[in-house]
Design an enzyme around this catalytic site. Structure first.
Site, mmCIF file in Angstrom:
data_model
loop_
_atom_site.group_PDB
_atom_site.id
_atom_site.type_symbol
_atom_site.label_atom_id
_atom_site.label_comp_id
_atom_site.label_asym_id
_atom_site.label_seq_id
_atom_site.Cartn_x
_atom_site.Cartn_y
_atom_site.Cartn_z
ATOM 1 N N CYS A 142 -6.077 -6.763 4.233
ATOM 2 C CA CYS A 142 -7.466 -6.441 4.898
ATOM 3 C C CYS A 142 -8.301 -7.433 4.273
ATOM 4 C CB CYS A 142 -7.834 -5.020 4.549
ATOM 5 S SG CYS A 142 -6.520 -3.824 4.726
ATOM 6 N N ALA A 191 0.783 -1.135 -0.045
ATOM 7 C CA ALA A 191 -0.143 -0.096 0.041
ATOM 8 C C ALA A 191 0.930 1.226 0.051
ATOM 9 C CB ALA A 191 -1.073 -0.059 1.151
ATOM 10 N N TYR A 215 -32.240 11.571 8.763
ATOM 11 C CA TYR A 215 -33.465 10.614 9.431
ATOM 12 C C TYR A 215 -34.417 10.236 8.330
ATOM 13 C CZ TYR A 215 -37.710 9.545 11.657
ATOM 14 O OH TYR A 215 -38.710 8.707 12.068
HETATM 15 C C1 LIG Z 1 -5.669 -9.552 8.185
HETATM 16 C C2 LIG Z 1 -5.402 -8.119 8.225
HETATM 17 C C3 LIG Z 1 -6.674 -7.431 8.020
HETATM 18 C C4 LIG Z 1 -6.401 -5.929 7.875
HETATM 19 N N1 LIG Z 1 -7.617 -5.142 7.760
HETATM 20 C C5 LIG Z 1 -7.474 -4.021 7.768
HETATM 21 C C6 LIG Z 1 -8.569 -3.108 7.888
HETATM 22 O O1 LIG Z 1 -9.765 -3.659 7.682
HETATM 23 N N2 LIG Z 1 -8.377 -1.656 7.627
HETATM 24 C C7 LIG Z 1 -7.231 -1.156 7.695
HETATM 25 O O2 LIG Z 1 -7.104 -0.002 7.532
HETATM 26 N N3 LIG Z 1 -6.210 -2.006 7.743
HETATM 27 C C8 LIG Z 1 -6.100 -3.399 7.796
HETATM 28 N N4 LIG Z 1 -5.131 -4.055 7.745
HETATM 29 C C9 LIG Z 1 -3.822 -3.260 7.901
HETATM 30 C C10 LIG Z 1 -3.436 -3.068 6.508
HETATM 31 O O3 LIG Z 1 -3.317 -4.218 5.874
HETATM 32 C C11 LIG Z 1 -1.749 -2.199 6.589
HETATM 33 O O4 LIG Z 1 -2.062 -1.352 7.494
HETATM 34 C C12 LIG Z 1 -1.519 -2.255 5.205
HETATM 35 O O5 LIG Z 1 -1.121 -3.174 4.616
HETATM 36 C C13 LIG Z 1 0.035 -1.553 5.420
HETATM 37 O O6 LIG Z 1 0.587 -1.203 4.326
HETATM 38 P P1 LIG Z 1 1.906 -1.041 4.113
HETATM 39 O O7 LIG Z 1 2.496 -0.716 2.819
HETATM 40 O O8 LIG Z 1 2.630 0.026 5.178
HETATM 41 O O9 LIG Z 1 2.907 -2.419 4.753
HETATM 42 P P2 LIG Z 1 2.620 -4.018 4.080
HETATM 43 O O10 LIG Z 1 1.296 -4.123 3.496
HETATM 44 O O11 LIG Z 1 2.982 -4.864 4.992
HETATM 45 O O12 LIG Z 1 3.719 -4.175 2.876
HETATM 46 C C14 LIG Z 1 5.008 -4.091 3.084
HETATM 47 C C15 LIG Z 1 5.817 -4.644 2.164
HETATM 48 O O13 LIG Z 1 7.137 -4.570 2.240
HETATM 49 C C16 LIG Z 1 7.768 -5.787 2.047
HETATM 50 N N5 LIG Z 1 9.158 -5.925 2.547
HETATM 51 C C17 LIG Z 1 9.353 -5.582 4.035
HETATM 52 N N6 LIG Z 1 10.667 -5.695 4.130
HETATM 53 C C18 LIG Z 1 11.262 -5.723 2.832
HETATM 54 C C19 LIG Z 1 12.651 -5.761 2.559
HETATM 55 N N7 LIG Z 1 13.417 -5.690 3.441
HETATM 56 N N8 LIG Z 1 12.774 -5.862 1.120
HETATM 57 C C20 LIG Z 1 11.753 -6.016 0.107
HETATM 58 N N9 LIG Z 1 10.512 -5.929 0.907
HETATM 59 C C21 LIG Z 1 10.275 -5.843 1.905
HETATM 60 C C22 LIG Z 1 6.550 -6.927 2.512
HETATM 61 O O14 LIG Z 1 6.674 -8.036 1.749
HETATM 62 C C23 LIG Z 1 5.552 -6.201 2.239
HETATM 63 O O15 LIG Z 1 4.901 -6.552 1.033
HETATM 64 C C24 LIG Z 1 -5.351 -5.338 7.956
HETATM 65 C C25 LIG Z 1 -4.090 -6.261 8.148
HETATM 66 C C26 LIG Z 1 -4.244 -7.673 7.931
HETATM 67 C C27 LIG Z 1 -2.975 -8.516 8.371
#
Ligand SMILES: Cc1cc2nc3c(=O)[nH]c(=O)nc-3n(C[C@H](O)[C@H](O)[C@H](O)COP(=O)(O)OP(=O)(O)OC[C@H]3O[C@@H](n4cnc5c(N)ncnc54)[C@H](O)[C@@H]3O)c2cc1C
Length: 459
Positions: free
Chosen positions: A46, A12, A432
């Site tokens: 999510c 994301a 409402y």
């Molecule tokens: C089951 C579940 C349900 C969720 N439901 C909700 C919801 O309903 N509403 C909501 O707002 N949020 C929800 N979330 C949270 C949401 O998914 C996360 O906040 C969001 O994905 C964060 O995005 P990000 O890009 O910061 O991190 P991530 O999605 O964790 O992406 C980070 C990426 O970096 C990659 N990465 C990490 N380190 C390295 C490296 N050294 N080299 C290369 N790649 C690397 C990882 O593989 C990963 O793909 C949920 C999460 C889960 C697990």
């Protein structure tokens, strides 16, 4: 020669930053390369509970854009299965390991976006040698769990460890697949993101749907038979399980950042300014679950890992990298979830947060219904408000109820974001009609109660 932007993390935050930067600077000006250690880009973690439950049929429905789309339509190169292992700020390059092909690549950057996300907390008792225990952070995790659930002998008894929103959503998913589910939570109630009185309503509703909710109980180990999970061990004895799902929260992935000397804030996540720049180093940005945010009510730095923030922060970083101007103004902790038919919404501070932040406040609970009492489908709804004393400013709100409960929190979030008092809220011109609300919406009833509580000087 084009500048190069490197993104670490292809979900994301990272891909929002990449896409926004590309909208403002074309390939001749800016080369964009994203490293992602997994197989997928821009996927919805999510959505995993709904894929596991079967509401979403196919994994690929959870992928907004794949690497080919990024390459062909956006001119963004994504190197999947490449894990960045080091950031060299002096040489301005990253080192990445090719997880499939082997070997190491180095890539120089002018601009770096650190978007590594967060990783699930691994308990001490987790064991690699016992199969049938799953986290749910990535699509690969979801696929592994579904494979386990569909393989013979089919699991029938599930234990979910941890009662946060991931835990309750996974409990729902497993119930919908026909398993018996026990949710084990160390605290006194599930959903510690709401106050205990509201969490108790969640526990009651979960029990009513057949989910066993075991609170105040600590898991201390696992039992196995022939390498397969057979029970979780708790301080009150074993609970039989042939599948275990972990939902113990996440920690920001900061190891690379720390090793490179990037600033880590008091919450333990990467520190940024409002434009998502990492302070003290030029051309380095961070966004998403790996960073901390300013809480607009308490004024404290907080780590609230949510997709809604990750997308916005990535967008802000990308606009700025692209030459525009954008800021991320902070968070108020708005979140919604559901477990079976029960919906939960929260925003702002809980009682405990308000106390820790030094506020004087009153709290009120209003019990009402989602629709006019006579209208079919009318169900109970509880709204809790926390208002500063004596000003009456809204500090926090929580809602638990059935249909149309969760998204009502958005109206309260807007009021809170804009510093409204509960007195001002009583006059809000909310919609409402009998199918949608009683003539006094539960939020307005709660605001009126809060005004009365403030007038009475009570707590
Ligand atoms: C089951 C579940 C349900 C969720 N439901 C909700 C919801 O309903 N509403 C909501 O707002 N949020 C929800 N979330 C949270 C949401 O998914 C996360 O906040 C969001 O994905 C964060 O995005 P990000 O890009 O910061 O991190 P991530 O999605 O964790 O992406 C980070 C990426 O970096 C990659 N990465 C990490 N380190 C390295 C490296 N050294 N080299 C290369 N790649 C690397 C990882 O593989 C990963 O793909 C949920 C999460 C889960 C697990």
């Amino acid at each position: 020669m084009a500048e190069r932007m490197i993104v670490i993390g292809g979900d994301a935050a990272g891909m929002s930053a990449a896409s926004q930067a590309r909208r403002r600077r074309d390939r001749s000006e800016l080369e964009i390369v994203a490293f992602e250690r997994g197989h997928f880009t821009s996927y919805s973690a999510c959505g995993i509970p709904y894929w596991v439950s079967g509401v979403v049929q196919e994994r690929d429905e959870l992928i907004a854009r794949d690497p080919k789309t990024f390459r062909d339509e956006f001119g963004i190169e994504v190197r999947t299965r490449h894990e960045v292992t080091a950031i060299d700020l002096d040489r301005r390059e990253v080192v990445a390991r090719d997880l499939d092909g082997g070997g190491e690549v180095r890539a120089g950057f002018d601009t770096l976006v650190y978007a590594t996300g967060a990783s699930p907390v691994q308990p001490d008792w987790a064991r690699d040698d016992v199969s049938g225990v799953f986290g749910v952070q990535t699509l690969d995790d979801g696929a592994a769990l579904i494979d386990w659930l569909e393989r013979e002998p089919r699991p029938r008894h599930a234990v979910v460890v941890g009662g946060g929103y991931v835990g309750v959503e996974m409990a729902e998913a497993l119930v919908q697949r026909g398993l018996t589910v026990q949710l084990v939570e160390q605290a006194d109630q599930p959903m510690s993101t709401v106050d205990p009185d509201m969490g108790e309503l969640v526990a009651e509703a979960m029990r009513a749907t057949g989910i066993g909710v075991r609170t105040g109980l600590e898991v201390t180990g696992l039992q196995e038979r022939d390498g397969r999970i057979s029970a979780v061990v708790t301080d009150e004895g074993p609970i039989p399980a042939d599948v275990v799902v972990l939902g113990l929260g996440v920690r920001p992935n900061t190891a690379l950042a720390e090793a490179a000397g990037l600033s880590i804030g008091p919450s333990g996540a990467v520190r940024t300014d409002r434009r998502m720049r990492v302070p003290g180093v030029s051309g380095v940005w961070a966004a998403g679950d790996c960073v901390e945010s300013l809480h607009r009510v308490s004024g404290m730095p907080v780590h609230i890992p949510l997709g809604t923030h990750a997308n916005k922060q990535g967008r802000v970083a990308g606009i700025n990298i692209g030459g525009g101007h954008a800021t991320f103004p902070g968070v108020i902790g708005t979140a919604v979830t559901k477990v079976c038919e029960l919906e939960v919404g929260r925003t702002g501070l809980r009682e405990r947060d308000a106390r820790e932040a030094g506020f004087e406040f009153v709290t009120v609970l209003a019990q009402s219904t989602n629709r006019a009492g006579y209208y079919p489908g009318s169900r109970p709804m509880t709204v809790k408000l926390i208002a500063e004393r004596p000003s009456g400013r809204l500090l926090g709100a929580q809602i638990v109820g059935w249909s149309e409960a969760a998204k009502r929190i958005d109206a309260l979030a807007v009021a809170l974001w804009n510093g409204m008092t509960v007195d001002e809220m009583t006059a809000l011109d909310l919609g409402y009609a009998p199918p949608y609300a009683p003539v006094w919406d539960p939020m307005l009833i709660a605001a009126r109660k809060a005004v009365d509580a403030l007038a009475a000087g009570g707590r």
